[in-house]
Design a protein around this motif. Structure first.
Motif, PDB file in Angstrom:
ATOM      1  N   ARG A   1      45.446  41.055  37.393  1.00 31.32           N
ATOM      2  CA  ARG A   1      45.409  42.350  38.092  1.00 31.32           C
ATOM      3  C   ARG A   1      44.918  42.169  39.532  1.00 31.32           C
TER       4      ARG A   1
ATOM      5  N   ASN B   1      49.394  47.065  54.164  1.00 27.98           N
ATOM      6  CA  ASN B   1      50.351  47.453  53.126  1.00 27.98           C
ATOM      7  C   ASN B   1      51.362  48.416  53.736  1.00 27.98           C
TER       8      ASN B   1
ATOM      9  N   TRP C   1      54.405  41.301  48.894  1.00 30.66           N
ATOM     10  CA  TRP C   1      53.419  41.689  47.889  1.00 30.66           C
ATOM     11  C   TRP C   1      53.654  43.090  47.358  1.00 30.66           C
ATOM     12  N   MET C   2      54.169  43.980  48.184  1.00 29.71           N
ATOM     13  CA  MET C   2      54.401  45.338  47.701  1.00 29.71           C
ATOM     14  C   MET C   2      55.566  45.394  46.716  1.00 29.71           C
TER      15      MET C   2
ATOM     16  N   GLY D   1      54.503  44.591  43.349  1.00 32.57           N
ATOM     17  CA  GLY D   1      53.600  45.541  42.712  1.00 32.57           C
ATOM     18  C   GLY D   1      52.141  45.357  43.078  1.00 32.57           C
ATOM     19  N   TYR D   2      51.883  44.704  44.211  1.00 33.62           N
ATOM     20  CA  TYR D   2      50.514  44.464  44.669  1.00 33.62           C
ATOM     21  C   TYR D   2      50.292  45.082  46.035  1.00 33.62           C
ATOM     22  N   GLY D   3      49.038  45.290  46.344  1.00 30.34           N
ATOM     23  CA  GLY D   3      48.621  45.677  47.674  1.00 30.34           C
ATOM     24  C   GLY D   3      47.461  44.795  48.083  1.00 30.34           C
TER      25      GLY D   3
ATOM     26  N   LYS E   1      43.821  44.252  49.204  1.00 33.80           N
ATOM     27  CA  LYS E   1      42.593  45.029  49.025  1.00 33.80           C
ATOM     28  C   LYS E   1      41.520  44.558  49.993  1.00 33.80           C
TER      29      LYS E   1
ATOM     30  N   GLU F   1      45.726  43.255  44.829  1.00 29.79           N
ATOM     31  CA  GLU F   1      45.420  44.016  43.613  1.00 29.79           C
ATOM     32  C   GLU F   1      46.659  44.739  43.146  1.00 29.79           C
ATOM     33  N   LYS F   2      46.901  44.700  41.842  1.00 32.46           N
ATOM     34  CA  LYS F   2      48.041  45.373  41.232  1.00 32.46           C
ATOM     35  C   LYS F   2      47.970  46.861  41.542  1.00 32.46           C
ATOM     36  N   THR F   3      49.080  47.427  41.963  1.00 35.51           N
ATOM     37  CA  THR F   3      49.098  48.842  42.320  1.00 35.51           C
ATOM     38  C   THR F   3      49.668  49.715  41.217  1.00 35.51           C
ATOM     39  N   ASN F   4      50.271  49.130  40.204  1.00 38.87           N
ATOM     40  CA  ASN F   4      50.860  49.946  39.126  1.00 38.87           C
ATOM     41  C   ASN F   4      50.394  49.483  37.778  1.00 38.87           C
TER      42      ASN F   4
END
Length: 82
Positions: A17, A47, A59-60, A63-65, A67, A79-82
């Motif tokens: 995550r 992001n 990264w987006m 599914g990450y952003g 942090k 960090e996982k965004t979903n």
């Protein structure tokens, strides 16, 4: 194909995550050097969906952003965004 696709693939394959990577690790994943702006400006790691920061799509789209960007220790946390 973007030169940042290997980072996207790495993140997609990860089961974590939260992933903290050094800039050197990212360069290893990319098999290419990061631009100097990545070492100097937090904004390079933003992001951003629209605009000129094509690296953020890597990264987006995975599914990450970002942090935490630490220009002193040359590392970034995704960090996982979903």
């Amino acid at each position: 194909m973007s030169k940042y696709d290997p980072l996207k693939d790495y993140l997609i394959k990860s089961q974590e995550r939260v992933i903290r990577l050094s800039f050197a690790q990212i360069e290893g994943i990319l098999e290419n050097q990061l631009p100097q702006s990545a070492f100097r400006y937090n904004a390079w790691w933003s992001n951003e969906i629209d605009g000129n920061h094509v690296q953020s799509h890597s990264w987006m789209d995975a599914g990450y952003g970002t942090k935490d960007v630490d220009l002193n220790s040359l590392s970034v946390t995704f960090e996982k965004t979903n």
